[in-house]
Design an enzyme around this catalytic site. Structure first.
Site, PDB file in Angstrom:
ATOM      1  N   GLU A   1     -14.103  43.818  -8.562  1.00  0.00           N
ATOM      2  CA  GLU A   1     -13.483  44.769  -7.627  1.00  0.00           C
ATOM      3  C   GLU A   1     -13.417  44.244  -6.202  1.00  0.00           C
ATOM      4  O   GLU A   1     -12.495  44.582  -5.463  1.00  0.00           O
ATOM      5  CB  GLU A   1     -14.219  46.116  -7.673  1.00  0.00           C
ATOM      6  CG  GLU A   1     -13.856  46.987  -8.880  1.00  0.00           C
ATOM      7  CD  GLU A   1     -14.620  46.634 -10.142  1.00  0.00           C
ATOM      8  OE1 GLU A   1     -15.525  45.772 -10.064  1.00  0.00           O
ATOM      9  OE2 GLU A   1     -14.319  47.193 -11.218  1.00  0.00           O
TER      10      GLU A   1
ATOM     11  N   HIS B   1     -18.855  57.742 -14.264  1.00  0.00           N
ATOM     12  CA  HIS B   1     -17.401  57.667 -14.463  1.00  0.00           C
ATOM     13  C   HIS B   1     -16.733  59.012 -14.216  1.00  0.00           C
ATOM     14  O   HIS B   1     -15.659  59.270 -14.728  1.00  0.00           O
ATOM     15  CB  HIS B   1     -17.063  57.195 -15.878  1.00  0.00           C
ATOM     16  CG  HIS B   1     -17.349  55.745 -16.134  1.00  0.00           C
ATOM     17  ND1 HIS B   1     -18.625  55.240 -16.189  1.00  0.00           N
ATOM     18  CD2 HIS B   1     -16.518  54.684 -16.332  1.00  0.00           C
ATOM     19  CE1 HIS B   1     -18.572  53.929 -16.427  1.00  0.00           C
ATOM     20  NE2 HIS B   1     -17.309  53.566 -16.511  1.00  0.00           N
TER      21      HIS B   1
END
Lengths: 325, 339
Positions: A60, A129
């Site tokens: 990321e 998540h």
């Protein structure tokens, strides 16, 4: 008008901007060949080719760093961070680099970058998540923060974000991907920093964002039919810039403010709106403001546990009715 | 490429006379500005912190000469050198350090964030490792636009142990990006010897194989050698052959930052490296190459005069207007977050 899912609106929004502007490129994990883990970016690779639609490693910092470097040198990248929770592993690039570069350099550098990410709960994914992290972004000077609730807003606000010269965090809500809505045919471009009044009432103003918007609307229906309470519903849509003019006008009209927030309690976006209202339209308020949020907890996974902590329509109605007792 | 390979390359890319004088001048620019920055600190005319590149000038200077004007560079908080060598003015650099209106960013960035976009110096980054992926992004943009520009990214040995280093190296290698990663190994990550916190002997070069890159080590105090390696890496990037990772061995003459006298370093080590100070070493080489003493003295006098003039101009510049603190958060020039 045509009917489109929120998921398909994402691909249409990206395609609209890529077709218009060669400088728009799109990168992220599994976004090209696989069409995204939420199947929101299918068809883009086929249409625009591997030079403009690129799969990345699970890295990321590299994804957002690359997007930033590209934005500083003439491209207008759209970067996907698969789950908004993952922003924590590249937050340096977002909060220290993208957000501050223009300011530190006294305007030498422009940062037209969009970070799209799947935010929020409802899919029983558990604590890493499912978070609603829009307030993380809202706290950093230099970031614009958008969270659409409908397919039409996905396209219009995404277009506005891509065309904006500053970094925009674009929070898609993962529990909305399957929802449908009417979308005008042809190019759709909205404006950042504009809230939308979805329903006009006289007794209370519900201010909501993303997945809380349909819940606020459902709650407003029940407040009217079961409790005789007439509610205004405002979709905030954009946290930065914040459309305080519309919000304060609508709050003052009913005299009662309720924020409906999915984020955990502390420093949720609603706290800022309550604070602004308390300071600027105090004498137009007829009662205490109410914040309905997820409690200050990580999100549990099991159906009944997740439902127990998120603001549900039942809970929204109940808490509002209690304030009228 | 091994160290022997680097010497070979040095012969291949031997700089001509004019280039050598340019290299000397750029090293001198950096040396004298950094020394002046130190003095200005002592006089309390520079606040905050500062990380000087005294002793490490050859690396920045060699790249500064080797790079194309429209190439991009990214550096760290030890970035006065890398900003100057791209062509940023001394008064802009010293003014920024002193918090004056004439500073490169009019006092909004400070010592650790020198940026001169018009010279392709796209920022000094104070979070270790952050700028490696960003440099890869600029290289991606150059690749996408087909401009043959290269992004050069300077960082210290300490950076090789942070995640962003590895993410950026892999990413750049997979996408074959025109980026040159330059590790200035000055043997210390801040206060700690790099060898005591790193699993391999050569913190950058020994990691190159993990990204299918050549292992390149160069004497970072020999400006000709760095220039040769730089030319090779830049040519490789422009030819579309992908990134390079260069480890340049060097030494900091002072401590990590203003606050650090560098007492943790053994005296014999300091003495050995001071004998390999890149500036006197290069001056000797130029004399041995029959460049007249007077020509070198003229350059030295000229740079000295420039630094003096820049210091005066920066001192005479006003502090930035207070209103400036409230500008340039957004591209519209302002900082409004609401209507």
């Amino acid at each position: 008008m045509e009917e489109l899912t929120y998921r398909d609106a994402v691909a249409r929004g990206i395609a609209q901007e890529m077709a218009r502007d060669e400088r728009v490129v799109f990168l992220g994990e599994d976004v090209a060949l696989a069409g995204g883990v939420f199947k929101a970016t299918g068809g883009l690779l086929e249409r625009f080719g591997p030079k403009r639609v690129r799969d990345t490693p699970i890295a990321e910092q590299a994804i957002l760093g690359a997007a930033m470097g590209a934005a500083m040198t003439g491209l207008r990248p759209i970067a996907e961070i698969m789950f908004s929770d993952f922003l924590a592993v590249c937050w340096d690039i977002v909060a220290n680099e993208m957000a501050k570069m223009r300011y530190m350099s006294n305007g030498q550098v422009t940062m037209p970058v969009v970070i799209r990410t799947a935010n929020g709960a409802g899919a029983r994914f558990g604590a890493q998540h499912s978070q609603s992290v829009e307030n993380w972004a809202m706290m950093i000077p230099g970031l614009k923060v958008v969270a659409p609730a409908t397919p039409a807003d996905v396209i219009g606000l995404l277009a506005a974000a891509v065309r904006d010269p500053d970094p925009v965090l674009f929070f898609e809500h993962k529990s909305l991907y399957g929802t449908k809505g009417h979308v005008p045919v042809g190019e759709l471009v909205d404006e950042l920093g504009k809230a939308k009044v979805l329903r006009q009432g006289n007794d209370v103003t519900l201010v909501a964002l993303a997945a809380m918007v349909p819940r606020a609307l459902a709650a407003a229906e029940r407040l009217a039919s079961e409790h005789g309470v007439s509610a205004t519903v405002v979709d905030v849509r954009s946290l930065v810039p914040l459309d305080t003019a519309t919000l304060l006008r609508e709050i003052a009209h009913t005299g009662r403010l309720v924020t409906i927030e999915e984020n955990p309690r502390l420093c949720g976006w609603g706290a800022e709106i309550v604070s602004i209202a308390a300071h600027e339209i105090f004498y137009s308020l007829d009662g205490p403001a109410l914040r309905i949020t997820t409690p200050h907890l990580p999100l549990p996974s099991a159906d009944n546990l997740e439902d127990a902590v998120l603001p549900t329509v039942n809970r929204i109605v109940k808490e509002i009715v209690e304030t009228f007792d | 490429m091994s160290q022997t390979g680097a010497s070979q390359a040095a012969q291949d890319c031997e700089p001509d006379r004019a280039t050598r004088l340019q290299l000397y001048r750029k090293m001198l620019d950096v040396r004298l500005v950094e020394k002046r920055a130190y003095d200005l600190f002592m006089q309390n005319l520079i606040k905050g912190t500062s990380h000087l590149a005294l002793g490490q000038e050859a690396i920045a200077a060699a790249f500064g000469v080797a790079m194309r004007k429209d190439d991009y560079s990214f550096c760290t908080y030890r970035g006065h050198a890398h900003t100057l060598v791209r062509g940023a003015s001394m008064v802009g650099v010293l003014g920024e350090l002193m918090g004056r209106e004439c500073g490169l960013m009019a006092g909004k960035g400070g010592s650790m964030h020198l940026t001169s976009a018009e010279h392709g110096a796209l920022g000094s980054y104070a979070i270790v490792g952050a700028h490696l992926p960003i440099a890869a992004g600029a290289a991606w943009s150059a690749q996408y636009r087909g401009t043959q520009q290269v992004a050069v990214c300077f960082f210290g040995d300490g950076t090789t142990n942070i995640g962003a280093f590895h993410e950026a190296l892999n990413f750049a290698a997979v996408w074959k990006l025109p980026v040159v990663f330059v590790c200035e190994n000055n043997l210390y990550m801040e206060y700690t010897p790099i060898g005591t916190v790193t699993a391999v002997q050569h913190p950058a070069a020994d990691r190159a194989a993990a990204y299918a890159l050549e292992s390149i080590i160069v004497d970072g105090n020999d400006v000709d050698a760095v220039y040769a390696v730089a030319m090779r890496a830049l040519a490789r990037a422009r030819a579309g052959e992908g990134p390079s990772l260069i480890e340049a061995k060097t030494y900091r003459h002072s401590g990590h930052s203003r606050a650090d006298p560098g007492k943790y370093r053994p005296t014999p080590e300091i003495e050995a490296w001071m004998k390999r100070d890149p500036l006197p070493m290069y001056r000797q080489r130029l004399v041995s190459l029959s460049i007249p003493e007077a020509e070198l003295a003229a350059i030295e006098n000229d740079v000295r005069a420039q630094v003096d003039a820049a210091t005066e101009a920066a001192r005479n510049s006003r502090p930035p207007p207070v209103e400036l603190a409230f500008t340039q958060l957004w591209a519209d020039g302002g900082f409004a977050w609401r209507n």
